[in-house]
Each structure stands twice: as C-alpha cells, then as structure tokens.
Design a protein around this motif. Structure first.
Motif, short mmCIF file in Angstrom:
data_model
loop_
_atom_site.label_atom_id
_atom_site.label_comp_id
_atom_site.label_asym_id
_atom_site.label_seq_id
_atom_site.Cartn_x
_atom_site.Cartn_y
_atom_site.Cartn_z
N GLY A 65 -7.51 2.18 -5.76
CA GLY A 65 -7.59 3.24 -4.77
C GLY A 65 -8.98 3.53 -4.28
N GLN A 72 -3.03 -0.61 -9.76
CA GLN A 72 -3.18 0.38 -8.70
C GLN A 72 -4.67 0.48 -8.40
OE1 GLN A 72 -1.35 4.14 -9.63
NE2 GLN A 72 -2.53 5.21 -8.08
N GLN A 88 -11.48 3.09 -7.58
CA GLN A 88 -10.82 3.49 -8.82
C GLN A 88 -9.58 2.63 -9.01
OE1 GLN A 88 -10.02 7.66 -8.31
NE2 GLN A 88 -12.07 8.24 -8.97
N TYR A 89 -9.34 2.20 -10.24
CA TYR A 89 -8.18 1.35 -10.49
C TYR A 89 -7.57 1.64 -11.85
CZ TYR A 89 -11.49 -1.43 -13.23
OH TYR A 89 -12.41 -1.84 -14.15
N TYR A 143 -4.52 4.02 1.62
CA TYR A 143 -5.72 4.17 0.79
C TYR A 143 -5.56 3.58 -0.61
CZ TYR A 143 -8.01 7.17 4.18
OH TYR A 143 -8.61 7.66 5.31
N THR A 144 -4.34 3.42 -1.07
CA THR A 144 -4.09 2.88 -2.40
C THR A 144 -3.34 1.57 -2.28
OG1 THR A 144 -3.96 5.13 -3.29
CG2 THR A 144 -3.11 3.36 -4.68
N PHE A 188 -1.38 -1.62 -4.25
CA PHE A 188 -0.62 -1.96 -5.44
C PHE A 188 -0.45 -3.46 -5.47
CE2 PHE A 188 0.54 2.28 -4.15
CZ PHE A 188 0.47 3.00 -5.33
N THR A 207 0.85 -1.19 0.00
CA THR A 207 0.00 0.00 0.00
C THR A 207 0.88 1.24 0.00
OG1 THR A 207 -0.11 0.22 2.41
CG2 THR A 207 -1.78 -1.17 1.37
N ASP A 208 0.24 2.39 -0.28
CA ASP A 208 0.97 3.65 -0.13
C ASP A 208 1.04 3.99 1.35
OD1 ASP A 208 -1.64 4.44 0.37
OD2 ASP A 208 -1.68 6.01 -1.14
#
Length: 85
Positions: free
Chosen positions: A56, A54, A60-61, A42-43, A45, A37-38
């Motif tokens: 998120g 990705q 959304q991807y 929240y995001t 990978f 994750t970041d």
C-alpha cells in the motif's frame, strides 16, 4: 524479497501480470499469481493459493502465509514472471 520488499520489483511484476495475464473482473492472473487493486487503486494485492501480499501507500506491505516453503514458491513465481515477460 527475503526480509525487505523491493517495491520497484513488485510494481514491475504487478504491471507485467496486468499486461500479459488473463483478466477476470478486476483480477489479473498469470502463472498462478493473481494481482488486483482496491477500489481507489492505492493498495495492490498479489497472491497465489498459499501466500497473500498487500502493498500500500508509502510502501507499506504485509505478507500472509503459513510456511516458509509457500513463501519461497511465491517468490520464485514472481521472479519467473519478471524474467519471462
């Protein structure tokens, strides 16, 4: 996962990679797939050598890959992880 990403499936596989994979820093690896994750979490990978996903906020991807064959191998690996663990 052909045209639309099944977010429940992805989150389930991501969790299995974190539970059963080997950890290197903040990256987890299982069956050739890396998940992390970041900083804020929240995001997500999920990637292998040829495909990067990705995922998120608000589901959304974005996929990044050069060939359909690479994507198909990536998809099969995710399904295999889901079945095996």
């Amino acid at each position: 996962m052909k045209n639309e990403l099944d977010s429940k499936f992805l989150l389930q596989v991501f969790d299995k990679i974190r539970q059963h994979g080997s950890k290197n820093d903040e990256h987890y690896q299982l069956n050739g797939i890396t998940a992390y994750t970041d900083l804020d979490g929240y995001t997500l990978f999920v990637e292998d050598a040829n495909v990067k996903l990705q995922f998120g906020f608000h589901n959304q991807y974005h996929f990044d890959y050069d060939s359909k064959a690479h994507f198909e191998v990536f998809e099969k690996r995710l399904m295999q992880i889901d079945k095996e663990y």
